[in-house]
Write an enzyme that holds these catalytic residues in place. Structure first.
Site: not given
Length: 385
Positions: A132, A159-160, A248, A346
């Site tokens: 992580g 998670f790439i 980033e 909604g």
């Protein structure tokens, strides 16, 4: 409100991008969502327009612009259109700078022109199933061959972003054991050709949002990586990551502020058109007050993102200010978009409405690039805690 951070050239770029997205992105949204990725042809069209290489020096085919201003304009227009561009912004604004900052002249000439044209798409592989946010705990390992010509890479990543479509993946791996007093030492970045033997794409991951952005698990089994494909100095990978993580986080902050602004626009238009009890939803005092609060929070977030943008252009964006910008903008976007979705009633829960996609897509901004909790840790250290 006036955007003094942008000049005439940025606004001309904005108009071009707005027209391009209306023609080339919005009509294909559902098609790309179903495919879980945008088409590779779309990336090449972005390359033809110069969108993937605005900051790249001219000798590599780029626009030679300094700073993230053009990238910020692009992010704002993508949010405004309720469109998707897959992994284009990650490729151009987050990963490509690694090659520009740390690549050798030979590496840049070999890779960067293709990245600018969209013929080469990039991903970066940091996260592992057990690590992580703890990058110092990376276990993917690369060992130098006895003859010193290549590394042998083994490990797994998860998670790439762009993992199923990328041509090159920047793999953060351990090339030497970490000394007891500094777990961050001994990490390196290898640029891996996805056609290499032993490289495999695992599951394409199903996410809550960002459905047209491919995300995957990757594995490396005795992958041979030439020593010429080491990015930066061996053992200094964590330094490279630290150098680029501020950028980033700036990119994410800008995207979050743009998403919040888009949500206010969508909710304002919807509540003006939608009637309840014979009156436009926008005519009720609650609606006015909620949107006034959202507009104010969004403007504050945008100003902080723009300040980070300016600091980055001057080479003065610090890790702590980037963390502040990401924390504030992403948390603000979460609150604002939630309120704007509520004003849709909604219909706000229906994916055919852009507010629903924004709600799902922006939730991850408080997680990737460093969680909000990690941002708070960085900020706390900066004030002496």
């Amino acid at each position: 409100m006036p955007r003094t951070v942008f000049g005439e050239e940025h606004e001309a770029f904005r108009e071009m991008v707005r027209d391009f997205l209306a023609k080339e992105a919005v009509p294909h949204l559902q098609e790309w969502v179903a495919a879980k990725a945008v088409s590779r042809d779309f990336y090449k069209k972005l390359g033809e327009l110069g969108i993937l290489g605005t900051e790249v020096p001219e000798e590599y085919g780029g626009g030679a612009q300094s700073g993230h201003h053009f990238g910020a304009v692009f992010a704002e227009e993508v949010a405004r259109a309720g469109a998707t561009v897959g992994t284009a912004m990650t490729h151009a604004n987050i990963i490509l700078p690694y090659l520009l900052h740390f690549g050798t002249e030979e590496q840049k000439r070999r890779w960067v022109p293709g990245c600018v044209s969209g013929d080469i798409m990039l991903s970066i592989a940091m996260t592992e199933p057990g690590t992580g946010s703890d990058l110092a705990g990376i276990r993917t390992k690369a060992e130098l061959s006895p003859d010193g010509t290549h590394y042998v890479l083994n490990g797994a990543k998860t998670f790439i972003t762009g993992g199923t479509q990328c041509d090159l993946v920047l793999v953060v791996c351990r090339t030497s054991p970490a000394p007891a007093d500094n777990r961050r030492k001994g990490l390196s970045i290898l640029v891996v050709d996805t056609k290499a033997e032993g490289f495999e794409v695992g599951r394409g991951l199903d996410k809550i949002g960002l459905h047209a952005s491919d995300t995957a698990e990757l594995s490396f089994t005795d992958v041979k990586v030439p020593v010429d494909d080491l990015l930066g100095e061996e053992g200094e990978g964590f330094f490279c990551l630290g150098r680029n993580l501020a950028r980033e986080r700036l990119v994410i902050a800008v995207q979050a502020a743009a998403a919040a602004d888009a949500a206010v626009r969508f909710a304002t238009t919807y509540t003006q058109d939608r009637e309840v009890f014979g009156k436009a939803v926008a005519s009720f005092q609650n609606t006015k007050f909620v949107l006034a609060e959202c507009a104010t929070e969004t403007e504050a977030a945008r100003l902080m993102a723009y300040e980070a943008l300016e600091r980055d252009a001057r080479g003065e964006l610090s890790a702590d200010y980037a963390a502040m910008a990401k924390l504030h903008c992403t948390e603000t976007a979460g609150r604002v978009i939630d309120k704007c979705l509520q004003l849709h009633g909604g219909y706000g829960y229906m994916l055919e409405y852009p507010i629903a996609r924004l709600y799902a897509d922006t939730r991850v901004m408080r997680i990737y690039g460093g969680t909000s909790e990690v941002m708070k840790t960085i900020i706390a250290k900066s004030i002496g805690l």
